[in-house]
Design a protein around this motif. Sequence first.
Motif, PDB file in Angstrom:
ATOM      1  N   ALA A   1       0.860  -1.193   0.000  1.00  0.00           N
ATOM      2  CA  ALA A   1       0.000   0.000   0.000  1.00  0.00           C
ATOM      3  C   ALA A   1       0.889   1.234   0.000  1.00  0.00           C
ATOM      4  O   ALA A   1       2.069   1.161   0.358  1.00  0.00           O
ATOM      5  CB  ALA A   1      -0.893   0.025   1.239  1.00  0.00           C
ATOM      6  N   GLU A   2       0.307   2.359  -0.393  1.00  0.00           N
ATOM      7  CA  GLU A   2       1.061   3.624  -0.411  1.00  0.00           C
ATOM      8  C   GLU A   2       1.649   3.944   0.966  1.00  0.00           C
ATOM      9  O   GLU A   2       2.656   4.622   1.076  1.00  0.00           O
ATOM     10  CB  GLU A   2       0.154   4.785  -0.848  1.00  0.00           C
ATOM     11  CG  GLU A   2      -0.393   4.683  -2.269  1.00  0.00           C
ATOM     12  CD  GLU A   2       0.606   5.106  -3.335  1.00  0.00           C
ATOM     13  OE1 GLU A   2       1.749   5.442  -2.975  1.00  0.00           O
ATOM     14  OE2 GLU A   2       0.242   5.063  -4.520  1.00  0.00           O
ATOM     15  N   ASP A   3       0.949   3.483   2.027  1.00  0.00           N
ATOM     16  CA  ASP A   3       1.445   3.757   3.383  1.00  0.00           C
ATOM     17  C   ASP A   3       1.977   2.492   4.064  1.00  0.00           C
ATOM     18  O   ASP A   3       2.059   2.423   5.290  1.00  0.00           O
ATOM     19  CB  ASP A   3       0.345   4.409   4.236  1.00  0.00           C
ATOM     20  CG  ASP A   3      -0.874   3.506   4.373  1.00  0.00           C
ATOM     21  OD1 ASP A   3      -0.905   2.441   3.710  1.00  0.00           O
ATOM     22  OD2 ASP A   3      -1.780   3.856   5.141  1.00  0.00           O
ATOM     23  N   GLY A   4       2.341   1.485   3.259  1.00  0.00           N
ATOM     24  CA  GLY A   4       2.913   0.256   3.816  1.00  0.00           C
ATOM     25  C   GLY A   4       4.336   0.468   4.329  1.00  0.00           C
ATOM     26  O   GLY A   4       4.874   1.583   4.287  1.00  0.00           O
ATOM     27  N   SER A   5       4.953  -0.627   4.785  1.00  0.00           N
ATOM     28  CA  SER A   5       6.327  -0.539   5.291  1.00  0.00           C
ATOM     29  C   SER A   5       7.292  -0.269   4.141  1.00  0.00           C
ATOM     30  O   SER A   5       7.157  -0.845   3.058  1.00  0.00           O
ATOM     31  CB  SER A   5       6.736  -1.867   5.937  1.00  0.00           C
ATOM     32  OG  SER A   5       5.823  -2.223   6.922  1.00  0.00           O
ATOM     33  N   VAL A   6       8.287   0.567   4.418  1.00  0.00           N
ATOM     34  CA  VAL A   6       9.299   0.841   3.388  1.00  0.00           C
ATOM     35  C   VAL A   6      10.183  -0.399   3.228  1.00  0.00           C
ATOM     36  O   VAL A   6      10.778  -0.884   4.195  1.00  0.00           O
ATOM     37  CB  VAL A   6      10.166   2.058   3.765  1.00  0.00           C
ATOM     38  CG1 VAL A   6      11.251   2.278   2.710  1.00  0.00           C
ATOM     39  CG2 VAL A   6       9.309   3.302   3.900  1.00  0.00           C
ATOM     40  N   ALA A   7      10.249  -0.908   1.999  1.00  0.00           N
ATOM     41  CA  ALA A   7      11.068  -2.094   1.720  1.00  0.00           C
ATOM     42  C   ALA A   7      12.347  -1.755   0.976  1.00  0.00           C
ATOM     43  O   ALA A   7      13.375  -2.411   1.169  1.00  0.00           O
ATOM     44  CB  ALA A   7      10.250  -3.113   0.916  1.00  0.00           C
ATOM     45  N   VAL A   8      12.287  -0.770   0.107  1.00  0.00           N
ATOM     46  CA  VAL A   8      13.458  -0.424  -0.721  1.00  0.00           C
ATOM     47  C   VAL A   8      13.509   1.091  -0.878  1.00  0.00           C
ATOM     48  O   VAL A   8      12.465   1.737  -1.034  1.00  0.00           O
ATOM     49  CB  VAL A   8      13.357  -1.066  -2.136  1.00  0.00           C
ATOM     50  CG1 VAL A   8      14.620  -0.774  -2.943  1.00  0.00           C
ATOM     51  CG2 VAL A   8      13.123  -2.570  -2.057  1.00  0.00           C
ATOM     52  N   ARG A   9      14.717   1.622  -0.827  1.00  0.00           N
ATOM     53  CA  ARG A   9      14.936   3.027  -1.188  1.00  0.00           C
ATOM     54  C   ARG A   9      15.974   3.069  -2.302  1.00  0.00           C
ATOM     55  O   ARG A   9      16.857   2.203  -2.358  1.00  0.00           O
ATOM     56  CB  ARG A   9      15.487   3.832  -0.012  1.00  0.00           C
ATOM     57  CG  ARG A   9      14.473   4.135   1.048  1.00  0.00           C
ATOM     58  CD  ARG A   9      14.931   5.303   1.931  1.00  0.00           C
ATOM     59  NE  ARG A   9      13.904   5.560   2.916  1.00  0.00           N
ATOM     60  CZ  ARG A   9      13.892   5.016   4.121  1.00  0.00           C
ATOM     61  NH1 ARG A   9      14.876   4.220   4.512  1.00  0.00           N
ATOM     62  NH2 ARG A   9      12.901   5.263   4.959  1.00  0.00           N
TER      63      ARG A   9
END
Length: 190
Positions: A148-156
């Motif tokens: 989701a747009e507000d899910g956990s950040v997985a990759v930057r």
Amino acid sequence: MSEAPRSRRSTPWPPVDTESPAPHPDAPRPGTKLAVHYDQCFGCGDVEGGLHMRSTMGEHALVHSQFAVTEAHQGAPGLAHGGLLACAFDEALGSAVGNLLRRPAVTGKLETDFLRPVPVGSTLFITAKVDGVAGRKLYASAEGRLGAEDGSVAVRARALFVEVGFEHFTTHGDPDALTKFRQTPDQINP
Ligand SMILES: CCCCCCCCCCCCCCCC(=O)SCCNC(=O)CCNC(=O)[C@H](O)C(C)(C)COP(=O)(O)OP(=O)(O)OC[C@H]1O[C@@H](n2cnc3c(N)ncnc32)[C@H](O)[C@@H]1OP(=O)(O)O
């Protein structure tokens, strides 16, 4: 976008003095679904096993892309391959640079931080922006959240794109490159 974990903070970004990226007058309006830039592109085109990414122009000059991870994208059983995740970010970042600035450019440098595994069956919601412009050097960054747009950040990721002339594509690639871009509707129009 959220702060990086302290252990992963790195060098300043952009790494050189830049000007603010002024969106091109013809940049797509917020809410516009962005066109496939080339139908044989592994990132956004109609390619078997490709990433089939779709992007939308958002508010505040953000570009939102989605990458639905399938079994064709595995590195380890059930998990996305890191190289393909990097590819997804190359596409999302390139889409932000190309659509916002409308300057032909290629990736000069791409760096990724993989923070969480990305499972098959999940969708990565990638938000990309242009951070600064220094002559031909165009700096962009993005983060991808799980589910989701507000899910956990997985990759930057962050990248340097370098503006090129259209002859870059015809000289180094296919002499008919510009025709092939044009054959994909609404694409790069030199
Ligand atoms: C128009 C309408 C659009 C419409 C909407 C389109 C949407 C569109 C969506 C696209 C979505 C696909 C996104 C995928 C995009 C790819 O994946 S592109 C393919 C992968 N990249 C490549 O193949 C590039 C290969 N490399 C090259 O061709 C050349 O090295 C480059 C990048 C053109 C640069 O070569 P050059 O032109 O001779 O320039 P050069 O002086 O070497 O570099 C320029 C500056 O950049 C710096 N630089 C270059 N590379 C680096 C580096 N790795 N690290 C640090 N600095 C660097 C140089 O130091 C130099 O800095 P200054 O001295 O000016 O301060």
